[in-house]
Design an enzyme around this catalytic site. Sequence first.
Site, PDB file in Angstrom:
ATOM      1  N   HIS A 190       0.948  -1.308   0.627  1.00 33.36           N
ATOM      2  CA  HIS A 190      -0.458   0.020   0.268  1.00 33.36           C
ATOM      3  C   HIS A 190       0.720   1.194  -0.114  1.00 33.36           C
ATOM      4  O   HIS A 190       1.758   1.342   1.165  1.00 33.36           O
ATOM      5  CB  HIS A 190      -0.795   0.367   1.240  1.00 33.36           C
ATOM      6  CG  HIS A 190      -1.867  -1.178   1.134  1.00 33.36           C
ATOM      7  ND1 HIS A 190      -3.224  -1.204   1.615  1.00 33.36           N
ATOM      8  CD2 HIS A 190      -1.870  -2.010  -0.154  1.00 33.36           C
ATOM      9  CE1 HIS A 190      -3.787  -2.065   1.685  1.00 33.36           C
ATOM     10  NE2 HIS A 190      -3.455  -2.704   1.062  1.00 33.36           N
TER      11      HIS A 190
ATOM     12  N   TYR B 270      -8.998   5.067   7.563  1.00 27.58           N
ATOM     13  CA  TYR B 270      -9.561   5.301   9.134  1.00 27.58           C
ATOM     14  C   TYR B 270      -9.931   6.724   9.036  1.00 27.58           C
ATOM     15  O   TYR B 270     -10.437   7.532   8.602  1.00 27.58           O
ATOM     16  CB  TYR B 270      -8.061   5.810  10.090  1.00 27.58           C
ATOM     17  CG  TYR B 270      -6.848   5.396   9.531  1.00 27.58           C
ATOM     18  CD1 TYR B 270      -5.674   4.473   9.174  1.00 27.58           C
ATOM     19  CD2 TYR B 270      -6.731   4.251  11.470  1.00 27.58           C
ATOM     20  CE1 TYR B 270      -5.096   3.563   9.114  1.00 27.58           C
ATOM     21  CE2 TYR B 270      -5.712   3.682  11.637  1.00 27.58           C
ATOM     22  CZ  TYR B 270      -4.744   2.982  10.652  1.00 27.58           C
ATOM     23  OH  TYR B 270      -3.830   1.583  10.147  1.00 27.58           O
TER      24      TYR B 270
ATOM     25  N   PRO C 211      -4.025  -0.150  18.797  1.00 31.09           N
ATOM     26  CA  PRO C 211      -3.589  -0.607  17.291  1.00 31.09           C
ATOM     27  C   PRO C 211      -4.100   0.139  16.718  1.00 31.09           C
ATOM     28  O   PRO C 211      -3.273   0.379  14.674  1.00 31.09           O
ATOM     29  CB  PRO C 211      -4.899  -1.874  17.308  1.00 31.09           C
ATOM     30  CG  PRO C 211      -5.866  -1.291  17.843  1.00 31.09           C
ATOM     31  CD  PRO C 211      -4.691  -1.200  19.317  1.00 31.09           C
TER      32      PRO C 211
ATOM     33  N   LYS D 219       1.280  -0.895  15.161  1.00 31.71           N
ATOM     34  CA  LYS D 219       3.139  -0.305  15.631  1.00 31.71           C
ATOM     35  C   LYS D 219       2.869  -1.541  15.600  1.00 31.71           C
ATOM     36  O   LYS D 219       4.847  -2.437  16.733  1.00 31.71           O
ATOM     37  CB  LYS D 219       3.302   0.986  16.256  1.00 31.71           C
ATOM     38  CG  LYS D 219       3.620   1.942  15.533  1.00 31.71           C
ATOM     39  CD  LYS D 219       4.340   1.930  14.947  1.00 31.71           C
ATOM     40  CE  LYS D 219       4.243   3.097  13.192  1.00 31.71           C
ATOM     41  NZ  LYS D 219       4.342   2.676  12.089  1.00 31.71           N
TER      42      LYS D 219
ATOM     43  N   TYR E 259       3.704   6.299   9.659  1.00 30.40           N
ATOM     44  CA  TYR E 259       3.364   5.605   9.590  1.00 30.40           C
ATOM     45  C   TYR E 259       4.195   4.200   8.597  1.00 30.40           C
ATOM     46  O   TYR E 259       3.849   3.045   8.864  1.00 30.40           O
ATOM     47  CB  TYR E 259       2.309   5.747   8.579  1.00 30.40           C
ATOM     48  CG  TYR E 259       0.858   4.906   8.494  1.00 30.40           C
ATOM     49  CD1 TYR E 259      -0.030   4.535   9.504  1.00 30.40           C
ATOM     50  CD2 TYR E 259       0.973   3.994   7.579  1.00 30.40           C
ATOM     51  CE1 TYR E 259      -0.790   3.603   9.316  1.00 30.40           C
ATOM     52  CE2 TYR E 259      -0.126   2.145   7.662  1.00 30.40           C
ATOM     53  CZ  TYR E 259      -0.824   2.665   8.279  1.00 30.40           C
ATOM     54  OH  TYR E 259      -1.776   1.427   8.344  1.00 30.40           O
TER      55      TYR E 259
HETATM   56  C1  PHB Z   1      -5.069  -4.610  10.331  1.00 31.96           C
HETATM   57  O1  PHB Z   1      -5.744  -4.737   9.447  1.00 31.96           O
HETATM   58  O2  PHB Z   1      -5.782  -5.975  11.441  1.00 31.96           O
HETATM   59  C2  PHB Z   1      -4.873  -3.145  11.238  1.00 31.96           C
HETATM   60  C3  PHB Z   1      -4.837  -2.169  10.089  1.00 31.96           C
HETATM   61  C4  PHB Z   1      -4.182  -1.512  10.628  1.00 31.96           C
HETATM   62  C5  PHB Z   1      -4.657  -0.344  12.311  1.00 31.96           C
HETATM   63  C6  PHB Z   1      -4.690  -1.958  12.761  1.00 31.96           C
HETATM   64  C7  PHB Z   1      -5.187  -3.252  12.679  1.00 31.96           C
HETATM   65  O3  PHB Z   1      -3.411   0.707  11.783  1.00 31.96           O
END
Ligand code: PHB
Length: 394
Positions: A72, A203, A295, A299, A387
Amino acid sequence: MRTQVGIIGAGPAGLMLSHLLHLQGIESVILETRTREEIEGTIRAGVLEQGTMDLMREIGVSQRMDREGQAHHGVEFRFNGKGHRINMYELTGGKHVMVYAQHEVIIDLVKARVDRGGELIFNVGDVSLHGVDTDKPTIQFRRDKDGELEELVCDFIAGCDGFHGPSRPMIPSSIRTEYDKVFPMGWLGILAEAPPSAPELIYCNHDNGFALVSTRSPEIQRMYLQVDAKDNIANWSDDRIWSELQTRLQTSDGWNLIEGPIFQKNIVAMRSFVCDPMQYGRLFLAGDAAHIVPPTGAKGLNLAISDVRVLAKGFEDFYKSNSRDVLNRYSEICLRRVWKAERFSNYMTSMLHRFETHSPFERRIQLAELDYVTSSRIGLTSIAENYVGLPIEW
Ligand code: PHB
Ligand code: APR
């Protein structure tokens, strides 16, 4: 039984450490309480930073990641019903992330160890550490939970046993400081059989709370919803989950969230935690044993990997050049990076979630923060470089 480095825990930290040591000709034994099937089947997060991805390639365990993982180059922040793309690739001079589930990383690392004759003992019981402040620390354990008590004599012990493992308490409380923050919300995570709704992660900040659209494969999607930390999964029917995801993720330009059968759902708590120092005598903590992040910054796994990179270098210098410099500074080197990841995870969590305690003023400040970071090149660059992952500063 004896080994050079006794490793407690076969999560990403323990497995990666064992493989890195093997490549340097250093012996290790991994002791793990769960079975191989359990560790390979537990659903966790799934975003690999550029550095984690590079390391997987460097050490020859990237074949499946390169085939099945999804690179990505950007990520979307969505608020006020509108999406804003952060072009990480362009902002960081060509870095990106890989969406590849943590349990797939575990499967690849276990296979790498087993194929090379690595010693992994699963399903052990009664694990305890002894003499960590002496030159010959030992780990006691029982095979198959209730076998004879056995002893593994080590030069060093790596405590890679997660947040609830027995390693961290071996650092005397008189020299250990624990920094802790528990968030009032949890994440309800689902796996659904559906094609992707978007090419990159979303997000989303909404008045009802946070939502995240992630992916696992062209056929399976991973999504999350902010819920109350004490909420019960039984309160969330599939219909309610989809309806809430649809509401939070709705945009004014007709974007469509594709639904499908949900085959896994659970609620995870959110906390930040740091243990300082991460070492004592001949015991070194790595990964969740030493720190937890919420989460939102993706990280957790990446921090576990950067810890063991430092630790493996410390052991390599010790065995090859009799230098203790990196080992002595292990905690200091790791904690610098850990605190920056804690900062970023805390920042992302604060910016993207709904907080019951927020006044209308604080809610508007939160939206202004999102508006700022998604419209200023400096704001965008700051999100992007964190990120994709900060460097280890030795
Ligand atoms: C996930 O794909 O499980 C995932 C992706 C981004 C995050 C947390 C979990 O910030
Ligand atoms: N003896 C042996 N093994 C143990 C013990 C014990 N007493 N207690 C726990 N373990 C094992 C757990 O069963 C688990 O497999 O230690 C392992 C720790 O692995 P993780 O919890 O995955 O921790 P870590 O390797 O540090 O990786 C951190 O994992 O939990 C996620 O979100 C977290 O992504 C982050 C990553």
